[in-house]
Design an enzyme around this catalytic site. Structure first.
Site, short mmCIF file in Angstrom:
data_model
loop_
_atom_site.label_atom_id
_atom_site.label_comp_id
_atom_site.label_asym_id
_atom_site.label_seq_id
_atom_site.Cartn_x
_atom_site.Cartn_y
_atom_site.Cartn_z
N ASP A 140 1.36 7.24 3.77
CA ASP A 140 -0.09 7.36 3.85
C ASP A 140 -0.67 5.98 4.16
OD1 ASP A 140 -2.50 8.66 3.90
OD2 ASP A 140 -2.80 8.59 1.73
N TYR A 142 -4.25 3.61 5.52
CA TYR A 142 -5.56 3.26 4.95
C TYR A 142 -6.41 2.83 6.14
CZ TYR A 142 -8.20 1.29 0.88
OH TYR A 142 -9.09 1.01 -0.13
N HIS A 147 -13.85 3.55 4.77
CA HIS A 147 -13.31 3.93 3.46
C HIS A 147 -12.82 2.70 2.70
CE1 HIS A 147 -11.15 6.13 0.38
NE2 HIS A 147 -10.04 5.51 0.70
N ARG A 156 -14.26 -4.31 -6.17
CA ARG A 156 -14.40 -5.76 -6.00
C ARG A 156 -15.70 -6.02 -5.25
NH1 ARG A 156 -9.44 -4.32 -4.27
NH2 ARG A 156 -10.30 -4.27 -2.17
N GLU A 212 -9.08 13.61 -0.74
CA GLU A 212 -9.25 12.64 0.34
C GLU A 212 -9.07 13.38 1.66
OE1 GLU A 212 -6.50 9.35 -0.36
OE2 GLU A 212 -8.00 8.37 -1.61
N GLU A 214 -8.13 13.61 5.32
CA GLU A 214 -7.29 12.80 6.20
C GLU A 214 -6.72 13.66 7.31
OE1 GLU A 214 -4.35 10.48 4.16
OE2 GLU A 214 -5.61 10.16 2.38
N ASP A 246 -5.17 14.40 0.42
CA ASP A 246 -4.39 13.54 -0.46
C ASP A 246 -5.07 13.51 -1.83
OD1 ASP A 246 -2.70 11.58 -1.50
OD2 ASP A 246 -3.80 9.94 -0.56
N ARG A 250 -8.23 9.46 -9.96
CA ARG A 250 -8.78 8.09 -9.86
C ARG A 250 -8.62 7.29 -11.13
NH1 ARG A 250 -8.67 7.68 -4.53
NH2 ARG A 250 -10.08 9.14 -3.48
N GLN A 253 -5.10 6.21 -11.18
CA GLN A 253 -4.93 5.22 -10.11
C GLN A 253 -5.45 3.84 -10.54
OE1 GLN A 253 -6.79 6.52 -6.46
NE2 GLN A 253 -6.18 4.71 -5.30
N TYR A 257 -2.44 1.07 -10.39
CA TYR A 257 -2.21 0.68 -9.00
C TYR A 257 -1.82 -0.79 -8.80
CZ TYR A 257 -6.54 -1.86 -7.74
OH TYR A 257 -7.54 -2.78 -7.64
N LYS A 266 -1.14 9.98 -7.08
CA LYS A 266 -1.17 10.65 -5.78
C LYS A 266 -0.03 11.66 -5.62
CE LYS A 266 -4.13 7.70 -3.59
NZ LYS A 266 -5.27 8.07 -2.73
N THR A 270 -0.05 17.07 -2.43
CA THR A 270 -0.73 16.75 -1.18
C THR A 270 -0.77 18.05 -0.38
OG1 THR A 270 0.18 14.51 -1.19
CG2 THR A 270 -0.75 15.30 0.88
N THR A 373 -7.93 8.23 3.93
CA THR A 373 -9.24 8.89 3.91
C THR A 373 -10.07 8.47 5.11
OG1 THR A 373 -9.14 8.73 1.53
CG2 THR A 373 -11.28 9.29 2.49
N GLU A 387 -16.26 7.94 -3.13
CA GLU A 387 -17.31 7.29 -2.35
C GLU A 387 -18.65 8.02 -2.50
OE1 GLU A 387 -14.19 7.49 0.86
OE2 GLU A 387 -15.56 6.03 1.75
#
Ligand code: MN
Length: 438
Positions: A140, A142, A147, A156, A212, A214, A246, A250, A253, A257, A266, A270, A373, A387
């Site tokens: 997968d 990104y 996204h 962040r 997600e 995708e 996907d 959260r 995660q 992560y 994850k 799927t 995503t 999001e």
């Protein structure tokens, strides 16, 4: 290089009349491949979707309707997955597509051969769809900068996009064993979480289950260990595209992560749409890739195509809709949460495949490379609840008055994909659907 041909002619119509409806995802210009079963004990058979029917490839081959390279391709559709066909390559796929198109078009002799339609076609409503390939490896990426920026800004705020993003296609190795076909219930996973203000983590059902939106690209002919696939050769290793959800926990995660990326948040499920729309069928919908904003670095030479640049992107819209149990019980229609487009991805399918092999990692027929995503620049183009609700801070209010930060048990998430462009017949991907259960 693929070129449009008689199979893309927008004037083509099929004697399978449902295929001629403007609403059908599967007009004769599409001809996606999948694996279907007539009952739970059926190991699966290779089929092609046409209108409201499935064309049985084993039956088509047995009837002697294929010749030359098309016959060779048909012979490779005798198994219970698409891997053998995927491994053959573009010459054979194109020959098979041309012969299936000729077989199914209005005016074909097949329409007037007594009993033939009953021997080679099955009503789609009566079959169960399987995962179309034995997926050895699932990666997968990104690839949506929108996204990546949105997610980064939640975690962040001062430094949303990490400095490597515009240089290197980011990805992680996913889990192939838990890829399921559309319609499979998704069980809310257990996981370890730690709220920021808690002293220690706890284990329990995720409280932040997300989807997600995708796309997934199936690898055709593989590559040898140690070999690098050049950017200009990359598309010859790609068979087709499906939709991918996907599913993501959260809260799990967030805690797990760092430093190696997503793991159990994850790998519990799927979902993919079962019909694989071939890159041949997608030809009329290829577009230039997203223009990089001024100031962004140019791709490094191994990721910079020297030809077919104007067709490196894909115009492919994905819609996500949600229906809760209460909405269904009250007879309410599903609501659309987003509509985003694969043309906005920062990295092209060819760049993703080339980067994947750039260290000599081999790919095999049936491997699945997902985009990550797909989000766009606006509010209605956000491909995840993370999001849409700003990590749960701004819940959605549904027509029932229910609120959603993340998914609840009984929720149905349905993704639909379609390609539309002036001068071409719209083609669709069918559904990528799943219902959450506790
Ligand atoms: Mn993903």
């Amino acid at each position: 290089m693929r070129t449009t041909n008689a199979t893309h002619d927008p004037a083509l119509r099929s004697w399978v009349t449902a295929a001629n409806s403007a609403e059908s995802d599967f007009p004769i210009q599409n001809l996606p491949f999948g694996v279907y079963a007539r009952d739970a004990g059926d190991a699966g058979r290779v089929g092609v979707a046409i209108g409201d029917r499935v064309l049985d490839l084993r039956a088509v081959h047995a009837e002697g309707l294929l010749v030359g390279d098309g016959e060779i391709a048909g012979r490779h559709c005798a198994g219970t997955d698409l891997n053998a066909l995927m491994g053959l390559g573009g010459k054979y796929w194109s020959a098979l597509r041309a012969q299936l198109s000729a077989l199914l078009r209005e005016g074909s002799g097949a329409a007037h051969t007594p009993g033939l339609a009953e021997r080679i076609l099955v009503p789609a409503a009566g079959v169960m769809m399987r995962v179309p390939a034995a997926i050895g490896d699932y990666t997968d990426f990104y690839a949506s900068v929108h996204h990546a920026t949105n997610v980064g800004s939640l975690f962040r705020p001062d430094n949303p996009l990490l400095p490597n993003y515009k240089w290197v296609p980011i990805g992680y190795h996913g889990r192939a064993s838990s890829i399921v076909p559309s319609g499979t219930a998704v069980r809310r996973p257990m996981g370890q979480t730690k709220p920021a203000d808690a002293a220690m983590p706890t284990v329990g059902p995720t409280k932040a289950l997300d989807y997600e939106a995708e796309i997934g690209m199936f690898v055709g002919p593989g590559s040898d260990l140690g070999d690098r696939v050049s950017i200009d050769e990359a598309e010859s290793h790609l068979f087709g595209i499906c939709l991918v959800n996907d599913w993501s926990a959260r809260d799990v995660q967030t805690w797990e992560y760092q430093p190696l990326g997503p793991f159990l948040s994850k790998s519990f499920a799927t979902t993919i749409s079962p019909w694989v729309v071939t890159f041949d069928a997608l030809l009329p919908f290829r577009v230039p890739p997203r223009v990089r904003p001024a100031g962004d670095p140019a791709p490094l030479p191994y990721l910079a195509a020297t030809r077919d640049i104007a067709t490196a992107g894909v115009e492919l819209a994905i819609e996500v809709s949600l229906a809760t149990r209460e909405m269904r019980e009250r007879g309410m229609a599903a609501i659309r949460l987003s509509r985003s487009n694969a043309r906005d991805l920062y990295w092209t399918p060819a760049q993703l495949l080339t980067h994947h092999t750039s260290n000599g990692c081999n790919l095999r027929p049936g491997d699945l490379l997902a985009s990550g995503t797909i989000s766009g620049a606006t509010r209605d183009e956000l491909g995840s609840l993370l999001e849409l609700t700003r990590r749960g801070a701004t819940p959605l209010t549904l027509p029932t008055g229910e609120r959603r930060s993340f998914l609840e048990d009984g929720d149905d998430v349905v993704m639909r994909g379609s390609c539309e462009r002036a001068g071409a017949v719209r083609i669709g991907f069918g559904e990528c659907a799943g219902r959450i259960r506790g």
